[in-house]
Design a protein around this motif. Structure first.
Motif, PDB file in Angstrom:
ATOM      1  N   ARG A  15       0.844  -1.212   0.000  1.00 19.41           N
ATOM      2  CA  ARG A  15       0.000   0.000   0.000  1.00 19.41           C
ATOM      3  C   ARG A  15       0.871   1.250   0.000  1.00 19.41           C
ATOM      4  NH1 ARG A  15      -4.204   0.356  -2.112  1.00 19.41           N
ATOM      5  NH2 ARG A  15      -4.575   2.287  -1.021  1.00 19.41           N
ATOM      6  N   LEU A  16       1.920   1.247   0.820  1.00 20.89           N
ATOM      7  CA  LEU A  16       2.798   2.415   0.891  1.00 20.89           C
ATOM      8  C   LEU A  16       3.510   2.675  -0.436  1.00 20.89           C
ATOM      9  CD1 LEU A  16       4.355   1.923   4.445  1.00 20.89           C
ATOM     10  CD2 LEU A  16       2.599   3.586   3.755  1.00 20.89           C
ATOM     11  N   LEU A  17       3.762   1.624  -1.200  1.00 20.77           N
ATOM     12  CA  LEU A  17       4.395   1.784  -2.517  1.00 20.77           C
ATOM     13  C   LEU A  17       3.523   2.587  -3.476  1.00 20.77           C
ATOM     14  CD1 LEU A  17       5.991  -1.742  -2.987  1.00 20.77           C
ATOM     15  CD2 LEU A  17       7.207   0.413  -2.582  1.00 20.77           C
ATOM     16  N   LEU A  18       2.250   2.763  -3.157  1.00 21.74           N
ATOM     17  CA  LEU A  18       1.327   3.528  -4.004  1.00 21.74           C
ATOM     18  C   LEU A  18       1.395   5.033  -3.754  1.00 21.74           C
ATOM     19  CD1 LEU A  18      -1.785   1.174  -3.779  1.00 21.74           C
ATOM     20  CD2 LEU A  18      -0.053   1.293  -5.596  1.00 21.74           C
ATOM     21  N   ILE A  19       2.210   5.463  -2.799  1.00 24.81           N
ATOM     22  CA  ILE A  19       2.341   6.895  -2.526  1.00 24.81           C
ATOM     23  C   ILE A  19       2.924   7.565  -3.763  1.00 24.81           C
ATOM     24  CG2 ILE A  19       3.524   8.636  -1.119  1.00 24.81           C
ATOM     25  CD1 ILE A  19       3.480   6.560   1.165  1.00 24.81           C
ATOM     26  N   PRO A  20       2.271   8.601  -4.272  1.00 22.37           N
ATOM     27  CA  PRO A  20       2.760   9.263  -5.487  1.00 22.37           C
ATOM     28  C   PRO A  20       3.949  10.188  -5.203  1.00 22.37           C
ATOM     29  CG  PRO A  20       0.799  10.365  -4.691  1.00 22.37           C
ATOM     30  CD  PRO A  20       1.012   9.174  -3.797  1.00 22.37           C
ATOM     31  N   LEU A  84       3.142  14.744   2.220  1.00 17.66           N
ATOM     32  CA  LEU A  84       3.567  13.346   2.312  1.00 17.66           C
ATOM     33  C   LEU A  84       2.785  12.599   3.386  1.00 17.66           C
ATOM     34  CD1 LEU A  84       5.290  10.978   1.504  1.00 17.66           C
ATOM     35  CD2 LEU A  84       7.168  11.922   2.888  1.00 17.66           C
ATOM     36  N   THR A  85       2.606  13.192   4.560  1.00 21.78           N
ATOM     37  CA  THR A  85       1.849  12.491   5.602  1.00 21.78           C
ATOM     38  C   THR A  85       0.376  12.341   5.208  1.00 21.78           C
ATOM     39  OG1 THR A  85       1.602  14.552   6.864  1.00 21.78           O
ATOM     40  CG2 THR A  85       3.425  13.077   7.482  1.00 21.78           C
ATOM     41  N   ALA A  86      -0.163  13.324   4.497  1.00 20.37           N
ATOM     42  CA  ALA A  86      -1.537  13.191   4.004  1.00 20.37           C
ATOM     43  C   ALA A  86      -1.633  12.075   2.966  1.00 20.37           C
ATOM     44  CB  ALA A  86      -2.022  14.513   3.413  1.00 20.37           C
ATOM     45  N   ALA A  87      -0.623  11.940   2.110  1.00 19.28           N
ATOM     46  CA  ALA A  87      -0.616  10.863   1.117  1.00 19.28           C
ATOM     47  C   ALA A  87      -0.552   9.503   1.802  1.00 19.28           C
ATOM     48  CB  ALA A  87       0.558  11.034   0.156  1.00 19.28           C
ATOM     49  N   ILE A  88       0.236   9.394   2.856  1.00 16.73           N
ATOM     50  CA  ILE A  88       0.293   8.147   3.618  1.00 16.73           C
ATOM     51  C   ILE A  88      -1.086   7.858   4.213  1.00 16.73           C
ATOM     52  CG2 ILE A  88       1.244   7.039   5.687  1.00 16.73           C
ATOM     53  CD1 ILE A  88       3.887   8.583   5.052  1.00 16.73           C
ATOM     54  N   ARG A  90      -3.967   8.804   3.119  1.00 15.64           N
ATOM     55  CA  ARG A  90      -4.922   8.415   2.070  1.00 15.64           C
ATOM     56  C   ARG A  90      -4.746   6.960   1.654  1.00 15.64           C
ATOM     57  NH1 ARG A  90      -4.280  13.763   0.801  1.00 15.64           N
ATOM     58  NH2 ARG A  90      -2.550  13.428  -0.604  1.00 15.64           N
ATOM     59  N   VAL A  91      -3.506   6.482   1.515  1.00 15.16           N
ATOM     60  CA  VAL A  91      -3.326   5.081   1.109  1.00 15.16           C
ATOM     61  C   VAL A  91      -3.740   4.132   2.230  1.00 15.16           C
ATOM     62  CG1 VAL A  91      -1.534   5.590  -0.601  1.00 15.16           C
ATOM     63  CG2 VAL A  91      -0.858   4.859   1.674  1.00 15.16           C
ATOM     64  N   LEU A  92      -3.674   4.580   3.477  1.00 19.55           N
ATOM     65  CA  LEU A  92      -4.108   3.729   4.579  1.00 19.55           C
ATOM     66  C   LEU A  92      -5.629   3.655   4.680  1.00 19.55           C
ATOM     67  CD1 LEU A  92      -1.587   4.662   7.421  1.00 19.55           C
ATOM     68  CD2 LEU A  92      -1.486   2.733   5.829  1.00 19.55           C
ATOM     69  N   ILE A  93      -6.301   4.799   4.569  1.00 19.42           N
ATOM     70  CA  ILE A  93      -7.754   4.783   4.759  1.00 19.42           C
ATOM     71  C   ILE A  93      -8.507   4.247   3.549  1.00 19.42           C
ATOM     72  CG2 ILE A  93      -7.686   6.647   6.454  1.00 19.42           C
ATOM     73  CD1 ILE A  93      -8.838   8.510   4.312  1.00 19.42           C
ATOM     74  N   THR A  94      -7.856   4.226   2.398  1.00 22.80           N
ATOM     75  CA  THR A  94      -8.511   3.706   1.201  1.00 22.80           C
ATOM     76  C   THR A  94      -8.827   2.219   1.336  1.00 22.80           C
ATOM     77  OG1 THR A  94      -7.383   5.341  -0.149  1.00 22.80           O
ATOM     78  CG2 THR A  94      -8.305   3.468  -1.302  1.00 22.80           C
ATOM     79  N   HIS A  95      -7.932   1.473   1.995  1.00 23.84           N
ATOM     80  CA  HIS A  95      -8.121   0.026   2.172  1.00 23.84           C
ATOM     81  C   HIS A  95      -7.700  -0.354   3.585  1.00 23.84           C
ATOM     82  CE1 HIS A  95      -9.083  -0.838  -1.997  1.00 23.84           C
ATOM     83  NE2 HIS A  95      -8.148   0.020  -2.321  1.00 23.84           N
ATOM     84  N   ARG A  96      -8.534   0.004   4.563  1.00 18.39           N
ATOM     85  CA  ARG A  96      -8.194  -0.246   5.965  1.00 18.39           C
ATOM     86  C   ARG A  96      -8.127  -1.731   6.317  1.00 18.39           C
ATOM     87  NH1 ARG A  96      -8.006   4.142   9.518  1.00 18.39           N
ATOM     88  NH2 ARG A  96      -9.118   5.982   8.806  1.00 18.39           N
TER      89      ARG A  96
END
Length: 141
Positions: A15-20, A84-88, A90-96
């Motif tokens: 999931r973290l690899l999806l950070i743009p 960056l922390t907001a992007a992290i 977003r990838v966490l809450i998208t697929h909890r």
């Protein structure tokens, strides 16, 4: 056969690899001598702690605390860190549930610190604590 613990950690790393934005994402790596221009995120496996248990059938309910280390250098550190922390987040809450292998993911708010480096600019760093809630049938599986 992969344990549920390792499945969850691998799924979180994926999931973290999806950070743009070209941020370098590593798992359990040694901090490199240079922070990449786009930033660096290192996932640390942390500790699963002591589980709650239920009987019949026997289940172990973990609240596994992992650390996500964030490092940035140069530029507008306030805006870049926030982005960056907001992007992290977003990838966490998208697929909890990390595709159904985790019951829930929750993150604590970051506490950034600026690290002055002699002869170089400041590095903004933070550790984000993320709690992974999941269940296993055995403490080692």
């Amino acid at each position: 056969m992969t344990t549920r613990r390792e499945e969850v950690l691998k799924a979180l790393h994926a999931r973290l690899l999806l950070i743009p934005g070209g941020v370098t994402i590593l798992r359990n790596a040694v901090l490199p001598e240079r922070i990449p221009e786009a930033g660096l995120v290192i996932l640390r496996d942390g500790t699963p702690g002591s589980p709650d248990t239920t009987l019949s059938p026997l289940r172990y309910h973990w609240q596994h605390r992992v650390e996500i280390e964030v490092f940035l250098r140069a530029g507008d550190l306030d805006d870049r860190f926030d982005a960056l922390t907001a992007a992290i987040g977003r990838v966490l809450i998208t697929h909890r549930s990390l595709g159904g292998i985790c019951d829930w993911i929750e993150a604590d708010a970051p506490e950034p610190a600026d690290l002055p480096i002699d002869g170089a600019g400041t590095i903004r760093a933070a550790v984000l604590i993320v709690t992974l809630h999941y269940t296993t049938t055995d403490p080692l599986i």
